[in-house]
Design an enzyme around this catalytic site. Structure first.
Site, PDB file in Angstrom:
ATOM      1  N   ASP A   1      -5.115  -8.303   5.176  1.00  0.00           N
ATOM      2  CA  ASP A   1      -6.066  -9.182   4.499  1.00  0.00           C
ATOM      3  C   ASP A   1      -5.558 -10.610   4.345  1.00  0.00           C
ATOM      4  O   ASP A   1      -6.347 -11.551   4.357  1.00  0.00           O
ATOM      5  CB  ASP A   1      -6.413  -8.632   3.123  1.00  0.00           C
ATOM      6  CG  ASP A   1      -7.235  -7.361   3.201  1.00  0.00           C
ATOM      7  OD1 ASP A   1      -7.923  -7.158   4.219  1.00  0.00           O
ATOM      8  OD2 ASP A   1      -7.191  -6.559   2.255  1.00  0.00           O
TER       9      ASP A   1
ATOM     10  N   GLU B   1       0.847  -1.186   0.000  1.00  0.00           N
ATOM     11  CA  GLU B   1       0.000   0.000   0.000  1.00  0.00           C
ATOM     12  C   GLU B   1       0.887   1.243   0.000  1.00  0.00           C
ATOM     13  O   GLU B   1       1.934   1.256   0.659  1.00  0.00           O
ATOM     14  CB  GLU B   1      -0.904  -0.001   1.225  1.00  0.00           C
ATOM     15  CG  GLU B   1      -1.852  -1.184   1.250  1.00  0.00           C
ATOM     16  CD  GLU B   1      -2.599  -1.308   2.571  1.00  0.00           C
ATOM     17  OE1 GLU B   1      -2.147  -0.701   3.559  1.00  0.00           O
ATOM     18  OE2 GLU B   1      -3.625  -2.004   2.606  1.00  0.00           O
TER      19      GLU B   1
END
Length: 397
Positions: A166, A150
């Site tokens: 996740d 990210e």
């Protein structure tokens, strides 16, 4: 500061796809030294012979969703459909094993995906991009080995992190080169850490091995996060109940003190349980917020019964509670947050997924749950004047 918001947007039942949109944001103060694009050095130390495919996806400063090519040029996604339509091929050929390649990344908030051996399948709905959601067995990316980092690049600099919020999958580390030539890096596993993580899950009683996903031929692809494990039935919903019950029992007769801001030591909130609710009061004795007794879903996702709005009271208290539950520090320390990693994951009932990840990181840092940044234990690099970002695809051995 990095803020992270996870929102699951269901598409039509006919497509059985889930879109995950992750937004990262940094400070908004302008810094003209940050150019429109910066170099991203990709190094392939994976030892794998598979072709690597790279994707730079995100939201531009003006709010458009899209992708960037290897030169850093931003392309807005075309309109999607219902059912979702195939997205344009946004893949960038990655470096071969033992090689490096430099591309450019623009000012975006989003993700840098990489996959081995096969391109990812992205779709577009009327609401935007449908990103891989491999907790769904019908997701077209279910049997592809991939991962993502990210990042946010804006006028205030770069924030780049490795994430396991996740899933835990193909290993990689991130870094940033500063103006003085030094480099900060994080996210690297210890030698043997990748296989050791899966061995730890298999050895952990209580159903934790159910998080592991494999291809039909038995090849290990990833471990789902405990949140998705609970949601899909791969991990028992009662996995945290014993600890939750003990916390609720303790603070029915004792006070939990939360000091959510390290730079504001006099801002304190005091929690006491009454029935099924923990009420928090301020120093004047006024109730400022309350939390219904949470479940494993709320704890692992830091949402629902532990929702954390972007405010100055409930959100910071919820972040602290979420970290305390995941790290199992609420019973050993009535003053939270407990920021010493020597105290984390010591209870038999804890987030063993997060424990196993942190134990195998060279610097001990990871984003194993949404608020792993409480106490600065997240795998994040930041610089206000970045000369180069770096992602290294690390060895599986």
């Amino acid at each position: 500061m990095l803020t992270k918001k996870h929102r699951l947007l269901a598409t039509s039942a006919a497509t059985a796809l889930v879109a995950t949109i992750i937004t990262l944001g940094g400070p908004s103060s302008a810094d003209a030294a940050v150019p429109a694009t910066i170099p991203l050095a990709l190094t392939n130390n994976s030892g794998r012979g598979d072709a690597v495919h790279v994707y730079v996806l995100g939201t531009s400063p003006d709010g458009r969703q899209g992708w960037a090519d290897a030169s850093g040029t931003f392309h807005a996604w075309p309109a999607g459909g219902n059912p979702p339509s195939p997205a344009p091929d946004a893949s960038i050929p990655g470096p071969a094993a033992g090689q490096s390649k430099t591309i450019r990344i623009p000012k975006l908030s989003g993700r840098i995906y990489f996959s081995y051996g096969q391109k990812l399948d992205f779709r577009l709905t009327t609401g935007g991009l449908v990103q891989p959601a491999v907790q769904n067995p019908s997701d077209p990316n279910r049997n592809i080995l991939f991962n993502w980092s990210e990042y946010t690049l804006n006028d205030s600099g770069i924030w780049l992190n490795s994430t396991q919020v996740d899933m835990f999958s193909a290993p990689y580390s991130v870094g940033v080169q500063r103006a003085d030539g030094t480099t900060a890096s994080t996210g690297k596993l210890k030698a043997g850490g990748y296989n050791g993580f899966f061995q730890a899950l298999r050895a952990q009683s209580g159903g934790w091995s159910g998080l592991i996903q494999t291809r039909p031929d038995g090849t290990v692809l990833r471990a789902l996060s405990p949140l998705y494990g609970v949601e899909t039935g791969a991990l028992p919903r009662a996995v945290m109940d014993d600890y939750i019950n003990r916390v609720w029992q303790r603070y029915a007769s004792a006070t939990l003190t939360v000091t959510p801001f390290s730079n504001q030591p006099n801002t304190k909130y005091f929690g006491r349980v009454s029935g099924n609710v923990m009420n928090f009061t301020n120093g004047s004795g006024a109730t400022v917020t309350s939390f219904t007794k949470p479940d494993a879903d709320s704890i692992f996702g830091c949402h629902r019964l532990l929702d954390a709005p972007n405010d100055q009271v409930r959100g910071p208290i919820s972040r602290t509670l979420c970290a305390g539950f995941n790290r199992s520090t609420l019973l050993t320390n009535p003053n939270q947050p407990d920021t010493s990693n020597a105290n984390f994951y010591k209870d038999g009932v804890t987030n063993h997924y997060a424990r196993a990840i942190h134990e195998r990181m060279v610097d001990g840092k990871a984003y194993a749950f949404a608020f792993d940044d409480v106490g600065a234990h997240e795998s994040l690099v930041h610089d206000g004047n970045p000369q180069q970002a770096r992602i290294t695809l690390d060895s599986f051995n």
